[in-house]
Design a protein around this motif. Structure first.
Motif, mmCIF file in Angstrom:
data_model
loop_
_atom_site.group_PDB
_atom_site.id
_atom_site.type_symbol
_atom_site.label_atom_id
_atom_site.label_comp_id
_atom_site.label_asym_id
_atom_site.label_seq_id
_atom_site.Cartn_x
_atom_site.Cartn_y
_atom_site.Cartn_z
ATOM 1 N N ILE A 3 0.789 -1.327 0.032
ATOM 2 C CA ILE A 3 -0.104 0.048 0.100
ATOM 3 C C ILE A 3 0.955 1.430 -0.008
ATOM 4 O O ILE A 3 1.643 1.267 0.832
ATOM 5 C CB ILE A 3 -0.911 0.045 1.347
ATOM 6 C CG1 ILE A 3 -1.833 -1.143 1.097
ATOM 7 C CG2 ILE A 3 -1.760 1.353 1.241
ATOM 8 C CD1 ILE A 3 -2.668 -1.357 2.314
ATOM 9 N N THR A 4 0.662 1.983 -0.981
ATOM 10 C CA THR A 4 1.577 3.318 -0.887
ATOM 11 C C THR A 4 0.611 4.466 -0.493
ATOM 12 O O THR A 4 -0.646 4.625 -0.546
ATOM 13 C CB THR A 4 1.644 3.641 -2.655
ATOM 14 O OG1 THR A 4 2.274 2.556 -3.404
ATOM 15 C CG2 THR A 4 2.533 4.986 -2.498
ATOM 16 N N ALA A 5 1.108 5.200 0.444
ATOM 17 C CA ALA A 5 0.760 6.377 1.230
ATOM 18 C C ALA A 5 0.273 7.383 0.249
ATOM 19 O O ALA A 5 1.307 7.716 -0.675
ATOM 20 C CB ALA A 5 1.446 6.760 2.401
ATOM 21 N N MET A 6 -0.713 8.086 0.495
ATOM 22 C CA MET A 6 -1.011 9.320 -0.478
ATOM 23 C C MET A 6 -0.590 10.526 0.252
ATOM 24 O O MET A 6 -0.951 10.649 1.539
ATOM 25 C CB MET A 6 -2.459 9.098 -0.905
ATOM 26 C CG MET A 6 -2.890 8.014 -1.796
ATOM 27 S SD MET A 6 -4.631 7.841 -2.079
ATOM 28 C CE MET A 6 -4.627 9.301 -3.000
ATOM 29 N N ARG A 7 -0.273 11.614 -0.414
ATOM 30 C CA ARG A 7 -0.098 12.772 0.201
ATOM 31 C C ARG A 7 -1.525 13.578 0.632
ATOM 32 O O ARG A 7 -2.391 13.371 -0.143
ATOM 33 C CB ARG A 7 0.565 13.856 -0.575
ATOM 34 C CG ARG A 7 2.116 13.265 -0.884
ATOM 35 C CD ARG A 7 2.831 14.520 -1.625
ATOM 36 N NE ARG A 7 4.198 14.172 -1.658
ATOM 37 C CZ ARG A 7 5.084 14.799 -1.114
ATOM 38 N NH1 ARG A 7 4.671 16.079 -0.684
ATOM 39 N NH2 ARG A 7 6.494 14.518 -0.976
#
Length: 101
Positions: A3-7
């Motif tokens: 899972i890639t964190a979002m800004r």
């Protein structure tokens, strides 16, 4: 975990202060339970600034004198349980007009 964190694109700071919604002074358990409208940080509560009064214009009141320490409680919660010191408990009990119902 894949899972890639979002800004964060927009952030709005909470500017509404919490409001004391209810309280329960229990002289049997030696506690003052404060319930707020939203989560509060327990370290921001200054117990020695809490005044217990018999009513809005009553001349019977008592300001808690000691900070008993709240370290054993969650850091953030909408409910804060303030343990009353022996000194504060005895002084409240001496003012018979306080904590009558």
């Amino acid at each position: 975990n894949g899972i890639t964190a979002m800004r964060v694109r927009n952030f709005t700071r909470d500017t509404t202060p919490p409001v004391l919604q209810s309280f329960d002074l229990n002289l049997s358990t030696n506690q003052l339970v404060l319930s707020f409208s939203e989560t509060v940080m327990r370290t921001s509560l200054v117990v020695s600034k809490i005044t217990i009064s018999a009513g809005p214009s009553s001349s019977y009141f008592y300001t808690l004198s000691q900070d008993p320490g709240l370290a054993s409680q969650p850091k953030y919660s909408p409910v804060v349980v303030v343990p009353l010191s022996t000194l504060d408990l005895n002084r409240i009990k001496q003012i018979v007009q306080l904590a009558t119902s």
